[in-house]
Design a protein around this motif. Structure first.
Motif, PDB file in Angstrom:
ATOM      1  N   THR A   1       2.552   0.889  -8.850  1.00 49.81           N
ATOM      2  CA  THR A   1       1.408   1.631  -8.286  1.00 49.81           C
ATOM      3  C   THR A   1       1.856   2.739  -7.339  1.00 49.81           C
ATOM      4  O   THR A   1       1.140   3.713  -7.149  1.00 49.81           O
ATOM      5  CB  THR A   1       0.415   0.700  -7.549  1.00 49.81           C
ATOM      6  OG1 THR A   1       1.082   0.103  -6.433  1.00 49.81           O
ATOM      7  CG2 THR A   1      -0.137  -0.357  -8.473  1.00 49.81           C
ATOM      8  N   GLY A   2       3.060   2.596  -6.753  1.00 50.21           N
ATOM      9  CA  GLY A   2       3.584   3.663  -5.894  1.00 50.21           C
ATOM     10  C   GLY A   2       3.707   4.957  -6.686  1.00 50.21           C
ATOM     11  O   GLY A   2       3.443   6.052  -6.182  1.00 50.21           O
ATOM     12  N   ALA A   3       4.101   4.820  -7.971  1.00 48.59           N
ATOM     13  CA  ALA A   3       4.252   6.006  -8.822  1.00 48.59           C
ATOM     14  C   ALA A   3       2.901   6.705  -8.988  1.00 48.59           C
ATOM     15  O   ALA A   3       2.836   7.934  -9.103  1.00 48.59           O
ATOM     16  CB  ALA A   3       4.809   5.608 -10.185  1.00 48.59           C
TER      17      ALA A   3
ATOM     18  N   ARG B   1       4.550  12.548   1.159  1.00 48.88           N
ATOM     19  CA  ARG B   1       3.200  13.040   0.840  1.00 48.88           C
ATOM     20  C   ARG B   1       2.336  11.902   0.301  1.00 48.88           C
ATOM     21  O   ARG B   1       1.156  11.797   0.609  1.00 48.88           O
ATOM     22  CB  ARG B   1       3.279  14.149  -0.222  1.00 48.88           C
ATOM     23  CG  ARG B   1       3.914  15.419   0.254  1.00 48.88           C
ATOM     24  CD  ARG B   1       2.819  16.431   0.641  1.00 48.88           C
ATOM     25  NE  ARG B   1       3.373  17.469   1.497  1.00 48.88           N
ATOM     26  CZ  ARG B   1       3.983  18.563   1.049  1.00 48.88           C
ATOM     27  NH1 ARG B   1       4.087  18.769  -0.245  1.00 48.88           N
ATOM     28  NH2 ARG B   1       4.444  19.455   1.891  1.00 48.88           N
ATOM     29  N   ALA B   2       2.968  11.058  -0.535  1.00 53.71           N
ATOM     30  CA  ALA B   2       2.223   9.933  -1.113  1.00 53.71           C
ATOM     31  C   ALA B   2       1.753   9.002  -0.003  1.00 53.71           C
ATOM     32  O   ALA B   2       0.608   8.534  -0.011  1.00 53.71           O
ATOM     33  CB  ALA B   2       3.103   9.172  -2.099  1.00 53.71           C
ATOM     34  N   SER B   3       2.630   8.765   0.957  1.00 53.06           N
ATOM     35  CA  SER B   3       2.254   7.894   2.072  1.00 53.06           C
ATOM     36  C   SER B   3       1.073   8.510   2.828  1.00 53.06           C
ATOM     37  O   SER B   3       0.152   7.806   3.256  1.00 53.06           O
ATOM     38  CB  SER B   3       3.482   7.690   2.959  1.00 53.06           C
ATOM     39  OG  SER B   3       3.147   7.054   4.152  1.00 53.06           O
TER      40      SER B   3
ATOM     41  N   GLY C   1       3.236  -2.849  -5.121  1.00 57.76           N
ATOM     42  CA  GLY C   1       2.633  -1.820  -4.267  1.00 57.76           C
ATOM     43  C   GLY C   1       2.536  -2.283  -2.824  1.00 57.76           C
ATOM     44  O   GLY C   1       3.461  -2.928  -2.306  1.00 57.76           O
ATOM     45  N   ARG C   2       1.429  -1.925  -2.174  1.00 60.48           N
ATOM     46  CA  ARG C   2       1.240  -2.290  -0.768  1.00 60.48           C
ATOM     47  C   ARG C   2      -0.010  -3.144  -0.549  1.00 60.48           C
ATOM     48  O   ARG C   2      -0.159  -3.788   0.464  1.00 60.48           O
ATOM     49  CB  ARG C   2       1.071  -1.027   0.097  1.00 60.48           C
ATOM     50  CG  ARG C   2       2.167  -0.004  -0.007  1.00 60.48           C
ATOM     51  CD  ARG C   2       3.447  -0.534   0.601  1.00 60.48           C
ATOM     52  NE  ARG C   2       4.445   0.517   0.722  1.00 60.48           N
ATOM     53  CZ  ARG C   2       5.073   1.091  -0.292  1.00 60.48           C
ATOM     54  NH1 ARG C   2       4.807   0.728  -1.519  1.00 60.48           N
ATOM     55  NH2 ARG C   2       5.983   2.024  -0.069  1.00 60.48           N
ATOM     56  N   ASP C   3      -0.924  -3.081  -1.523  1.00 54.48           N
ATOM     57  CA  ASP C   3      -2.236  -3.735  -1.345  1.00 54.48           C
ATOM     58  C   ASP C   3      -2.602  -4.553  -2.576  1.00 54.48           C
ATOM     59  O   ASP C   3      -3.767  -4.795  -2.827  1.00 54.48           O
ATOM     60  CB  ASP C   3      -3.311  -2.657  -1.117  1.00 54.48           C
ATOM     61  CG  ASP C   3      -3.384  -1.669  -2.282  1.00 54.48           C
ATOM     62  OD1 ASP C   3      -2.427  -1.630  -3.086  1.00 54.48           O
ATOM     63  OD2 ASP C   3      -4.395  -0.961  -2.404  1.00 54.48           O
TER      64      ASP C   3
HETATM   65  O1   DC Z   1       6.376   2.332  -3.369  1.00 48.03           O
HETATM   66  P1   DC Z   1       6.510   3.853  -3.193  1.00 48.03           P
HETATM   67  O2   DC Z   1       7.526   4.247  -2.148  1.00 48.03           O
HETATM   68  O3   DC Z   1       6.723   4.546  -4.471  1.00 48.03           O
HETATM   69  O4   DC Z   1       5.063   4.314  -2.637  1.00 48.03           O
HETATM   70  C1   DC Z   1       4.844   5.624  -2.153  1.00 48.03           C
HETATM   71  C2   DC Z   1       3.716   5.585  -1.124  1.00 48.03           C
HETATM   72  O5   DC Z   1       2.484   5.252  -1.777  1.00 48.03           O
HETATM   73  C3   DC Z   1       3.884   4.554  -0.015  1.00 48.03           C
HETATM   74  O6   DC Z   1       4.465   5.099   1.150  1.00 48.03           O
HETATM   75  C4   DC Z   1       2.486   4.089   0.278  1.00 48.03           C
HETATM   76  C5   DC Z   1       1.694   4.427  -0.948  1.00 48.03           C
HETATM   77  N1   DC Z   1       1.266   3.251  -1.702  1.00 48.03           N
HETATM   78  C6   DC Z   1       0.108   2.633  -1.302  1.00 48.03           C
HETATM   79  O7   DC Z   1      -0.484   3.030  -0.306  1.00 48.03           O
HETATM   80  N2   DC Z   1      -0.391   1.591  -2.013  1.00 48.03           N
HETATM   81  C7   DC Z   1       0.253   1.131  -3.095  1.00 48.03           C
HETATM   82  N3   DC Z   1      -0.281   0.113  -3.786  1.00 48.03           N
HETATM   83  C8   DC Z   1       1.464   1.742  -3.509  1.00 48.03           C
HETATM   84  C9   DC Z   1       1.963   2.798  -2.773  1.00 48.03           C
END
Ligand code: DC
Length: 235
Positions: free
Chosen positions: A38-40, A107-109, A138-140
């Motif tokens: 999902t980060g992608a 930027r994604a963050s 991912g994060r969530d």
């Molecule tokens: O896992 P990554 O480094 O590729 O993710 C890039 C950014 O995307 C990360 O800093 C936070 C965000 N992200 C998010 O908020 N929720 C997710 N499920 C995945 C990534």
């Protein structure tokens, strides 16, 4: 794995650069599940928005939540198989290399703090899990996307170990990172990811924490496969 075996959803969350995608990919391959990074997806959205803001000559648009929300319907993200891996496409263009830079990570963050962006991607992620048999990182994922996932893992590692891994990854890509910058950047990203208002990164109450600072890749793989098999046996 027998066809009759019940399929589950595996949710893997954790900080940046703690090896989530490596282990998620390995597990998915070992058990014949689909892997979703999902980060992608957040990175692809960030790339699209960065390009649009650049075209308009207004970098500040990235902080304009109404402008960001208006762009979302024009974004189509897919995963395509390439060799035995997968690449992310943005409106049909393979952007795998472009999204893996430090800049797009940051930027994604940033854009991932915007509620409309999260809702846009979470709906797509939930649809991908309809048939289960999925490993998503991912994060969530364990808290918001699949709060009922059968197996939830929360990966951690010390900031120094993570910065060292990220440093090597960037070097391999031909970038010339400075270790202290990578460490600082990671700290900033951790702060943003855990303190944002919308679905901050946190360990779900029922997630199993795996600290891999001192585990070899093989030890970690075995540990996670054991957790998966134990979970499947309980279904
Ligand atoms: O896992 P990554 O480094 O590729 O993710 C890039 C950014 O995307 C990360 O800093 C936070 C965000 N992200 C998010 O908020 N929720 C997710 N499920 C995945 C990534």
């Amino acid at each position: 794995m027998s066809d009759k075996q019940k399929k589950i959803i595996v949710a893997i969350d954790g900080y940046s650069s703690c090896g989530k995608s490596t282990i998620a990919k390995q597990l998915a391959r070992a058990v014949g599940y689909t892997y979703v990074d999902t980060g992608a997806m957040y990175r692809a959205v960030a790339l699209f928005l960065s390009r649009k803001a650049q075209e308009a000559g207004k970098a500040e648009l990235l902080n304009d939540t109404e402008w960001v929300e208006r762009q979302l319907p024009a974004i189509s993200i897919r995963f395509v198989r390439v060799g035995d891996g997968q690449h992310v496409t943005l409106n049909g263009e393979d952007v795998e290399a472009q999204i893996r830079t430090l800049e797009i990570g940051n930027r994604a963050s940033q854009v991932s703090t915007i509620g409309a962006v999260r809702r846009f991607l979470v709906a797509q992620q939930q649809a991908m899990g309809n048939d289960k048999g999925i490993v998503m990182d991912g994060r969530d994922i364990g808290t918001v996307v699949f709060p009922d996932a059968e197996l939830k893992l929360f990966l951690t590692a010390s900031p120094e170990v993570r910065a060292q891994r990220r440093f090597l990854e960037l070097q391999e890509k031909g970038e010339q990172p400075v270790f202290e910058e990578v460490l600082r950047d990671l700290g900033e990203r951790d702060y943003r990811d855990t303190h944002r208002q919308e679905s901050p990164l946190r360990k779900a109450d029922d997630a199993i924490e795996v600290d891999n600072s001192n585990l070899t890749r093989e030890q970690q793989t075995q540990h996670i496969l054991d957790l998966f098999n134990k979970c499947i046996a309980q279904q």
